[in-house]
Design an enzyme around this catalytic site. Structure first.
Site, PDB file in Angstrom:
ATOM      1  N   ASP A   4      23.599  29.755  58.619  1.00 12.90           N
ATOM      2  CA  ASP A   4      23.860  28.611  57.743  1.00 12.90           C
ATOM      3  C   ASP A   4      23.659  27.289  58.471  1.00 12.90           C
ATOM      4  O   ASP A   4      24.425  26.944  59.365  1.00 12.90           O
ATOM      5  CB  ASP A   4      25.295  28.705  57.213  1.00 12.90           C
ATOM      6  CG  ASP A   4      25.604  27.645  56.176  1.00 12.90           C
ATOM      7  OD1 ASP A   4      24.649  27.012  55.670  1.00 12.90           O
ATOM      8  OD2 ASP A   4      26.790  27.454  55.858  1.00 12.90           O
TER       9      ASP A   4
ATOM     10  N   ASP B  63      18.427  23.270  53.665  1.00 11.19           N
ATOM     11  CA  ASP B  63      19.587  24.115  53.937  1.00 11.19           C
ATOM     12  C   ASP B  63      19.202  25.581  53.850  1.00 11.19           C
ATOM     13  O   ASP B  63      18.617  26.024  52.859  1.00 11.19           O
ATOM     14  CB  ASP B  63      20.689  23.795  52.916  1.00 11.19           C
ATOM     15  CG  ASP B  63      21.946  24.607  53.140  1.00 11.19           C
ATOM     16  OD1 ASP B  63      22.289  24.878  54.303  1.00 11.19           O
ATOM     17  OD2 ASP B  63      22.593  24.983  52.142  1.00 11.19           O
TER      18      ASP B  63
END
Length: 507
Positions: free
Chosen positions: A166, A379
Site C-alpha cells: 500500500d 495509489d
C-alpha cells in the site's frame, strides 16, 4: 565484441517476443477476455510466455544478473492468482464483486477532504531488494500482496506473512499474538515470543511521538506490563472504518534476499476491516515510519513495482527496493522509463501526487475542465481509477463512440461502474486505450487489461474499469487496475515518478 553481440541479439529477441504478446493497433489493443476473466489460455499463448521467460533467463545469465548470495539485487514477487476465489454461481459472484468494489469506494472516499457534515464521511548489506508481488484475489481483496519474513531466532524460523502492498499508508503492521480481536487470516498469527530480535518501542522514543503522529495522525500512548516496563501503543484508523491497534515494536524483517534489523512496525492486537485474509499491511508512504523511509539509507528512497495482469496462478510481478543500475537490471521494461514531477501535499504527507495535463482515448485528444488540474493521487491500494466528473464524461463519451462502433450492445451498470457491454460470444475485443499526458511530457497509456472489468464470466456484463468522482474539486486517483503491466518507479529523494511498459506476468 562477441559478448556484446550476444547481448544485443538476446535483447532484440526479448523485445520481439514481448511485442508479439499484445496486438496493439494505434492507441487501441486486442484484448483476450478469456485471459482477463481467468479462463484457461490456449497452448499457443502458454508456449509464447514460456519461451519469453526462457529468453529472459538467458539474458540475465549473460549479463550476470542472477541472484547470488550478497548480490546487489534481490526480488520480492508479486503474483496474479487465478480467480478461483470468485464464486462461479452468478448470484454469489455478483454479491462478491459488489462487496469488493464497495470496499474500494470506501477507500477512495477516505482520501477526499472533509467539507462539511453533509459531505464528510544488524542487517545483510544490499544495494537493492526485490520481492514477489501477487494478486490478493484468493485472500478476498482486489489489492496486491507480497510475503515478508519477520522475527526468528536460532531455535525457531522467521514467520512468513502475506501483506497488502500500500503506497497510501505508512505504518507496516501485522496481526500478533495474543490477539484480543483479530480477523481471520491465512497465515498463522505472528508470535513475538518466538522472535529473539523482537522488542517493544519505549514510550520516550521519538518513534512513539512525532513519527507515529505523522504516520497515523495519532501519537502513541504509554502502557505498562505487569513487570513494570513501559510500551508504546499505536492506534491506526482508516477512512473506511478499518483499524489496527497494538504495540509499536522493532524486529528483523526479511525482504527477498535482504535482512533489515531494527525495523519499526505495528504488532496488532485488535484489528478489523477490509484486509481480506492477509496478515496485515506494508506501508510504502512518505513519512518516517514507512518502509521506504526506514530503508532510505540503504535503498536511496527509491522503489518500484510491476503489477501483473494475468490470472494464471504461476504468474507474478515484482516489488523492487532500490534504484540505479542494480535495481534497473531487474526491470523488463520494453519502453524507457519516462519521469514526471512528484508532488508533495503538506495536508496529506503520506501520499504521492502528480499532475495530469491532458488525455486521449484511442488516440483522440480530449477536452475537459478537469484536465490540467494538479494533485492527482497515484495509489497501489485503490483498485479503480477515479476521474473528475468532467474528465470522466469526456473519457466515457469517446470510449463509447469508438467501442460502440463495433456494435456491442449495452449492459446494465454494476456497482460504481456505469458503462457496461454485453460481449457474449466474443473471446477477443478491440479496446480503445486511455492515454494520460503527465507534466513534463511523459505519456502513460493504460494496458488493455486495465480498461475492462469482467463482471460475468460469460461476457454478458463487461464494464469500463473507471469511475467518476462526485465533485469536480475532489482528488482524482490512479488506481492499481490501471497500473497493470507498467513499471512504476517512485524516487522520493529525486521527487519524481517514472512509468514504462513492462510485461509483469512473469512465469
Amino acid at each position: 565484441m562477441a559478448v556484446a553481440a550476444a547481448r544485443l541479439l538476446l535483447r532484440v529477441v526479448v523485445l520481439a517476443l514481448l511485442a508479439a504478446a499484445q496486438q496493439v493497433v494505434g492507441k487501441s489493443a486486442v484484448l483476450s477476455l478469456r485471459e482477463l476473466d481467468g479462463r484457461r489460455r490456449s497452448a499457443a499463448t502458454t508456449d509464447t510466455r514460456s519461451s519469453r521467460y526462457y529468453v529472459d533467463a538467458m539474458l540475465a545469465e549473460t549479463l550476470g544478473e542472477h541472484k547470488k548470495a550478497g548480490a546487489a539485487t534481490s526480488v520480492l514477487e508479486l503474483k496474479r492468482h487465478s480467480l478461483t476465489a470468485i464464486p462461479e454461481d452468478p448470484v454469489a459472484r455478483d454479491r462478491y464483486l459488489r462487496r469488493l468494489l464497495a470496499a474500494d469506494e470506501s477507500r477512495a472516499n477516505s482520501f477526499q477532504p472533509r467539507r462539511n457534515k453533509d459531505r464528510a464521511s544488524a542487517s545483510t548489506q544490499s544495494a537493492s531488494a526485490e520481492v514477489p508481488l501477487t494478486s490478493g484475489i484468493r485472500l478476498q481483496t482486489l489489492n496486491y500482496v507480497t510475503t515478508i519474513s519477520l522475527g526468528g531466532s536460532s531455535g525457531s524460523p522467521a514467520a512468513n506473512l502475506t501483506v497488502i502492498v500500500d503506497t497510501g499508508s505508512d505504518l507496516t503492521w501485522v496481526q500478533c499474538k495474543p490477539c484480543s480481536a483479530c480477523y481471520a487470516q491465512r497465515d498463522p498469527l505472528f508470535d513475538p515470543a518466538g522472535s529473539a530480535t523482537y522488542a517493544a518501542v519505549r514510550c520516550n522514543a521519538s518513534a512513539c511521538a512525532d513519527s507515529l503522529r505523522a504516520a497515523t495522525g495519532t501519537p502513541g500512548s504509554c502502557g505498562s506490563t505487569g513487570a513494570g516496563s513501559e510500551k508504546c501503543y499505536y492506534a491506526l484508523a482508516y477512512g473506511d472504518g478499518s483499524f489496527s491497534r497494538g504495540v509499536l515494536a522493532t524486529d528483523t524483517v526479511a525482504l527477498g534476499g535482504a535482512s533489515l534489523g531494527g525495523f519499526v512496525f505495528g504488532c496488532g492486537l485488535s484489528n478489523r476491516g477490509l484486509f481480506g485474509g492477509t496478515a496485515g499491511l506494508m506501508g510504502l508512504g512518505r513519512t518516517e515510519l514507512s518502509l521506504v523511509s526506514q530503508t532510505a539509507s540503504r535503498y536511496g528512497g527509491v522503489f518500484s513495482y510491476c503489477l501483473p495482469a494475468a490470472t494464471s496462478g504461476d504468474a507474478s510481478g515484482s516489488l523492487s527496493l532500490g534504484g540505479g543500475d542494480d535495481a534497473a537490471s531487474s526491470y523488463r521494461n520494453t519502453t524507457p522509463v519516462a519521469y514526471t514531477r512528484m508532488i508533495a501535499d503538506p495536508a496529506q504527507p503520506p501520499f504521492y501526487f502528480l499532475n495530469v495535463t491532458g488525455a486521449a482515448v484511442g488516440g483522440t485528444a480530449l477536452a475537459a475542465q478537469g484536465l490540467g488540474a494538479s494533485n492527482v493521487l497515484i495509489d497501489s491500494g485503490t483498485v479503480i481509477t477515479r476521474l473528475a466528473p468532467s474528465v470522466y464524461r469526456a473519457v466515457r463519451a469517446e470510449f463509447m463512440r469508438q467501442f460502440g462502433a463495433a456494435g456491442y450492445p449495452a449492459a446494465p451498470g454494476f456497482s460504481i461502474l456505469d458503462t457496461c457491454y454485453d460481449l457474449t460470444g466474443h473471446d477477443e475485443v478491440k479496446v480503445p486505450l486511455l492515454t494520460l499526458r503527465l507534466e513534463g511530457g511523459a505519456d502513460v497509456t493504460v494496458d488493455a487489461a486495465g480498461m475492462l472489468f469482467v463482471v460475468r464470466k460469460d461476457g454478458s456484463q463487461v464494464c469500463l474499469a473507471m469511475a467518476s468522482l462526485s465533485y469536480e474539486d475532489e482528488t482524482p486517483i490512479i488506481g492499481n487496475y490501471q497500473q497493470k503491466n507498467k513499471r512504476v518507479v517512485y524516487d522520493t529523494l529525486g521527487s519524481r515518478l517514472g512509468f514504462a511498459d513492462e510485461d509483469c506476468n512473469y512465469v
